[in-house]
Design a protein around this motif. Structure first.
Motif, PDB file in Angstrom:
ATOM      1  N   SER A   1      -7.521   5.962  -0.507  1.00  0.00           N
ATOM      2  CA  SER A   1      -6.475   4.933  -0.394  1.00  0.00           C
ATOM      3  C   SER A   1      -5.758   4.972   0.947  1.00  0.00           C
ATOM      4  N   THR A   2      -6.006   5.978   1.762  1.00  0.00           N
ATOM      5  CA  THR A   2      -5.313   6.024   3.047  1.00  0.00           C
ATOM      6  C   THR A   2      -6.183   5.446   4.162  1.00  0.00           C
ATOM      7  N   THR A   3      -7.399   5.064   3.822  1.00  0.00           N
ATOM      8  CA  THR A   3      -8.337   4.591   4.824  1.00  0.00           C
ATOM      9  C   THR A   3      -8.680   3.133   4.561  1.00  0.00           C
ATOM     10  N   TRP A   4      -8.623   2.338   5.602  1.00  0.00           N
ATOM     11  CA  TRP A   4      -9.042   0.936   5.497  1.00  0.00           C
ATOM     12  C   TRP A   4      -9.897   0.613   6.710  1.00  0.00           C
ATOM     13  N   GLN A   5     -11.112   0.139   6.466  1.00  0.00           N
ATOM     14  CA  GLN A   5     -12.062  -0.175   7.530  1.00  0.00           C
ATOM     15  C   GLN A   5     -12.246   1.015   8.478  1.00  0.00           C
ATOM     16  N   ASP A   6     -12.438   2.192   7.901  1.00  0.00           N
ATOM     17  CA  ASP A   6     -12.690   3.432   8.640  1.00  0.00           C
ATOM     18  C   ASP A   6     -11.537   3.899   9.520  1.00  0.00           C
ATOM     19  N   LYS A   7     -10.374   3.341   9.325  1.00  0.00           N
ATOM     20  CA  LYS A   7      -9.222   3.811  10.090  1.00  0.00           C
ATOM     21  C   LYS A   7      -8.205   4.406   9.121  1.00  0.00           C
ATOM     22  N   THR A   8      -7.547   5.478   9.549  1.00  0.00           N
ATOM     23  CA  THR A   8      -6.571   6.132   8.687  1.00  0.00           C
ATOM     24  C   THR A   8      -5.189   5.571   8.967  1.00  0.00           C
ATOM     25  N   TYR A   9      -4.509   5.152   7.916  1.00  0.00           N
ATOM     26  CA  TYR A   9      -3.180   4.574   8.086  1.00  0.00           C
ATOM     27  C   TYR A   9      -2.085   5.401   7.432  1.00  0.00           C
ATOM     28  N   GLY A  10      -2.470   6.451   6.725  1.00  0.00           N
ATOM     29  CA  GLY A  10      -1.435   7.240   6.073  1.00  0.00           C
ATOM     30  C   GLY A  10      -1.986   8.579   5.657  1.00  0.00           C
ATOM     31  N   LEU A  11      -1.081   9.491   5.287  1.00  0.00           N
ATOM     32  CA  LEU A  11      -1.528  10.761   4.734  1.00  0.00           C
ATOM     33  C   LEU A  11      -0.929  10.896   3.337  1.00  0.00           C
ATOM     34  N   PRO A  12      -1.745  11.356   2.385  1.00  0.00           N
ATOM     35  CA  PRO A  12      -1.292  11.383   0.997  1.00  0.00           C
ATOM     36  C   PRO A  12      -0.414  12.594   0.689  1.00  0.00           C
ATOM     37  N   ILE A  13       0.595  12.356  -0.119  1.00  0.00           N
ATOM     38  CA  ILE A  13       1.506  13.432  -0.522  1.00  0.00           C
ATOM     39  C   ILE A  13       1.333  13.775  -1.993  1.00  0.00           C
TER      40      ILE A  13
ATOM     41  N   VAL B   1       4.767 -11.398   8.590  1.00  0.00           N
ATOM     42  CA  VAL B   1       6.067 -10.737   8.577  1.00  0.00           C
ATOM     43  C   VAL B   1       6.323 -10.072   9.919  1.00  0.00           C
ATOM     44  N   ILE B   2       5.296  -9.383  10.422  1.00  0.00           N
ATOM     45  CA  ILE B   2       5.418  -8.783  11.744  1.00  0.00           C
ATOM     46  C   ILE B   2       4.428  -9.490  12.652  1.00  0.00           C
ATOM     47  N   GLY B   3       4.806  -9.704  13.892  1.00  0.00           N
ATOM     48  CA  GLY B   3       3.876 -10.313  14.834  1.00  0.00           C
ATOM     49  C   GLY B   3       4.056 -11.810  14.893  1.00  0.00           C
TER      50      GLY B   3
ATOM     51  N   GLU C   1      -2.493  -6.973   7.798  1.00  0.00           N
ATOM     52  CA  GLU C   1      -1.554  -7.864   8.494  1.00  0.00           C
ATOM     53  C   GLU C   1      -1.116  -7.267   9.821  1.00  0.00           C
ATOM     54  N   GLY C   2      -1.640  -6.087  10.150  1.00  0.00           N
ATOM     55  CA  GLY C   2      -1.251  -5.448  11.409  1.00  0.00           C
ATOM     56  C   GLY C   2       0.109  -4.803  11.350  1.00  0.00           C
ATOM     57  N   MET C   3       0.565  -4.496  10.139  1.00  0.00           N
ATOM     58  CA  MET C   3       1.917  -3.961  10.013  1.00  0.00           C
ATOM     59  C   MET C   3       1.968  -2.435  10.058  1.00  0.00           C
TER      60      MET C   3
END
Lengths: 414, 306
Positions: free
Chosen positions: A135-147, B57-59, A110-112
């Motif tokens: 689980s931190t990667t979606w479509q080859d992009k990293t969106y988070g780091l796991p703890i 929600v955003i955008g 959703e671009g959030m």
């Protein structure tokens, strides 16, 4: 009605969004950070003092080192999605928050969420357990780091294992062995396994599908739930249910704790929480088996990660916090208190001297975090319904799998 | 002719007169009205706007016209959810009213310790729904270990699946709601019973009417306003049923306990289709509105029966 009001409340807050405008502060191009960030975490223990001390320590050292003010807010788990969504929609949300695997791609799609790759160029990612980065990667992009990570595996009731004439020291490692044991357990008047079919598919049929070499849906929208391999898992669960090797109420049961505590179930799929419950209750003498293998040796285990929303006012500092929070030292501190398993190999030594959790820590390398896809959450009720229909005897395993595939396709095209 | 005379006054004068007469009322009403405006009227209107958009929600959000409304018409699951909700109402409304009335008759009959009974009957109402649901789930456990199955076993009835059976689950959930709500319908009926004039009973007894006859000829008809009120309240409650399916069955097995509000919740907060959830909430609104109007027309008439 309460839920309905949430919806209305959310709608209301959306209007406020229109009135406020985001302004970029802090953070400069050369990596210098400053300003202020808000971090949302959840209670990872039962509100122990150790937990708040740990956060104090982590936050203070970050503030001193980087010169960024951190507002750490602990948000209750209940309705966390609503709270995060409402706050983000109102442009009033955190700069860093804790996310779970099936939430990440949904939000990212959703671009959030902020893509973190530009901030991670100097990072050594090899130290992370491979499965924790799924689980931190979606479509080859990293969106988070796991703890943190968990690993689900079978916990066995030792008394029942002995009662069926087997050795608790050599627990099943393959489907065939487990199936043999389960039949013996049935013959001796026990249930072989718990199966909370009314709960998440992650704790029920998904691990079996993966073990059979199948999958639910790939990141490239390929639906595999009715593949030959996946159907084997449907067949396996179906025969377990038909023979009464899993409890009669497995179709919608949310848990089988009472049956397990009463010593009526041989094995239950569990993780760290199961372990701490077992240790504190101390009614069942148990042994932990390794994840089963049919084609693949895999299991389910959630990953907890920190992510940055795309409307954060201080992206650089937020990304810096995510990196610092998930470094080896902080992972040790965090996971020692919360009793989850660190996602960095270098931090996993904290449980070396602890018998059971050390064993679970070894299994996180096999632990898949669920269906990583924006529709991962949407499709679960449909799959659940088909599995339930199969267990009720109204569809064959193949028919149920096909119908589930059809529902997933329909959702994809929506 | 007074009406014409009145309308001769200018709007300003009329407002002024009204203000002089009722100023204090308006001053006290303002805070409540503001609250009502912000938290009721505004969301109500805004969620209607939502139904015509693809809401992010955003955008930015996109205007999509009637897409979600037409999607609703062909959404089999939504219709199944509505049908489940109707079924639930059938299982729930009349038994709740009947049980509430029976309980009220018991405590009104002058039985000893009636206050104790009143307390016991009312207990489920004040207990948290989560706890009641947990107990209910435990009672209706679908294995031999379940309490109800254990009791049925004495009568030679084989183990029932209850919540794990798509034919029984909704009835078990309705049972839970009946158990939970009957206490409060009892209180309404009890108040109604107390307000029936005693001389009517005396007269009936002098005429030699039997107890059953007294009940059907006097008590039951004179409770009509209460019947109406309780029917409306339980109907609305039954169409909003959510907690029990959320807590006990998760909508299963095979969607047999997916009610409209549960489906709405799933669409809105699991799948983030907030616009579609808004459509469903409007559908629910129209259903409840229609039923309330029908009930009002046929049940609410001549409430001044005496």
């Amino acid at each position: 009605m309460k839920r309905f009001n949430y919806l209305l409340g959310l709608a209301f807050l959306l209007v406020i969004v229109g009135c406020s405008s985001g302004e970029e502060t802090g953070g400069t191009a050369d990596g210098e950070v400053s300003g202020e960030i808000t971090v949302w975490v959840h209670p990872f223990t039962d509100g122990s003092d150790e937990e708040s001390d740990m956060w104090d320590e982590v936050v203070t050292s970050f503030e001193e080192e980087k010169g960024v003010d951190v507002n750490l807010e602990q948000i209750p788990w209940s309705n966390r999605d609503q709270k995060i969504l409402t706050a983000l929609a109102a442009n009033n949300g955190p700069d860093v928050f804790y996310a779970i695997p099936d939430q990440m791609p949904q939000y990212a799609d959703e671009g959030m969420l902020l893509e973190l790759d530009p901030y991670l160029e100097d990072m050594d990612m090899d130290d992370f357990v491979d499965t924790s980065l799924v689980s931190t990667t979606w479509q080859d992009k990293t969106y988070g780091l796991p703890i943190l990570q968990e690993a689900y595996t079978l916990f066995y009731n030792k008394d029942i294992v002995k009662a069926i004439g087997e050795d608790p020291e050599s627990l099943p490692t393959t489907w065939d062995e487990f199936e043999e044991w389960s039949k013996k357990a049935k013959d001796e008047g026990y249930y072989a396994m718990s199966y909370p079919g009314g709960g998440s598919m992650n704790g029920t049929i998904y691990p079996w599908i993966w073990q059979a070499g199948g999958d639910i849906i790939t990141q490239d929208d390929e639906v595999l739930i009715n593949s030959q391999e996946s159907v084997k898992a449907f067949e396996f669960i179906n025969s377990m249910y038909e023979d009464g090797r899993i409890p009669e109420d497995s179709i919608t049961a949310k848990e089988h704790n009472a049956l397990w505590d009463n010593g009526e179930i041989m094995a239950t799929l569990g993780s760290g929480i199961t372990l701490s419950n077992l240790l504190s209750k101390d009614v069942v003498d148990f042994a932990i088996g390794e994840p089963l293998k049919n084609e693949e040796k895999v299991t389910y285990g959630t990953t907890g990660m920190f992510v940055v929303p795309s409307n954060s006012d201080n992206k650089t500092a937020a990304a810096e916090f995510v990196k610092t929070m998930t470094n080896t030292e902080n992972q040790r501190k965090f996971n020692k208190v919360t009793q989850y398993i660190p996602t960095r190999k270098s931090a996993q030594d904290i449980f070396d001297d602890q018998e059971y959790i050390g064993q679970l820590a070894e299994y996180t390398q096999y632990a898949l975090p669920g269906v990583i896809h924006p529709i991962g959450r949407d499709i679960m009720p449909a799959i659940q319904a088909e599995v339930q229909t199969m267990m009720e005897g109204k569809k064959t395993p193949q028919e149920a799998a096909d119908a589930a595939a059809e529902a997933i396709e329909a959702d994809l095209n929506n | 002719m007074r009406i014409t005379k009145r309308s001769n006054l200018s709007v300003k004068e009329r407002l002024k007169r009204e203000w002089n007469r009722n100023a204090i009322v308006y001053i006290f009403l303002v805070p409540a009205l503001i609250h009502f405006l912000i938290f009721q009227i505004f969301p109500f209107g805004f969620s209607f706007v939502l139904t015509f958009m693809d809401w992010n929600v955003i955008g930015t959000s996109e205007f999509v016209g009637l897409k979600h409304w037409s999607a609703f018409l062909s959404d089999k699951l939504a219709w199944k959810a509505i049908w489940n909700t109707v079924l639930f109402s059938i299982y729930y409304i009349v038994p709740t009213m009947a049980l509430g009335l029976i309980l009220a008759l018991i405590i009104n009959s002058g039985v000893r310790f009636s206050n104790v009974f009143k307390g016991i009957f009312f207990l489920p109402v004040v207990t948290s729904f989560v706890i009641i649901a947990g107990l209910w789930g435990w009672l209706f456990n679908g294995t031999q270990a379940g309490m109800v199955n254990f009791v049925l076993g004495f009568f030679g009835i084989e183990t029932q699946l209850f919540l794990a059976d798509s034919g029984q689950a909704l009835m078990v959930l309705a049972g839970l709601s009946i158990f939970k709500v009957s206490g409060s319908t009892m209180i309404y009926y009890f108040a109604g019973l107390q307000s029936i004039p005693k001389q009517l009973y005396e007269a009936a007894r002098i005429d030699g009417a039997s107890k059953i006859r007294i009940f059907w000829q006097i008590t039951f008809p004179l409770l009509k306003p209460i019947h109406f009120y309780v029917a409306i309240i339980t109907t609305i409650g039954s169409f909003q049923i959510f907690d029990s399916t959320f807590l006990l069955t998760g909508g299963g097995p095979n969607y047999s306990t997916t009610t409209i509000v549960y489906y709405l919740y799933e669409q809105g907060f699991t799948s983030l289709n907030l616009s579609y959830a808004a459509v469903l909430s409007y559908v629910l609104f129209f259903i409840i509105l229609t039923i309330s109007l029908i009930q009002r027309k046929y049940l609410g008439k001549d409430s001044a029966i005496y």
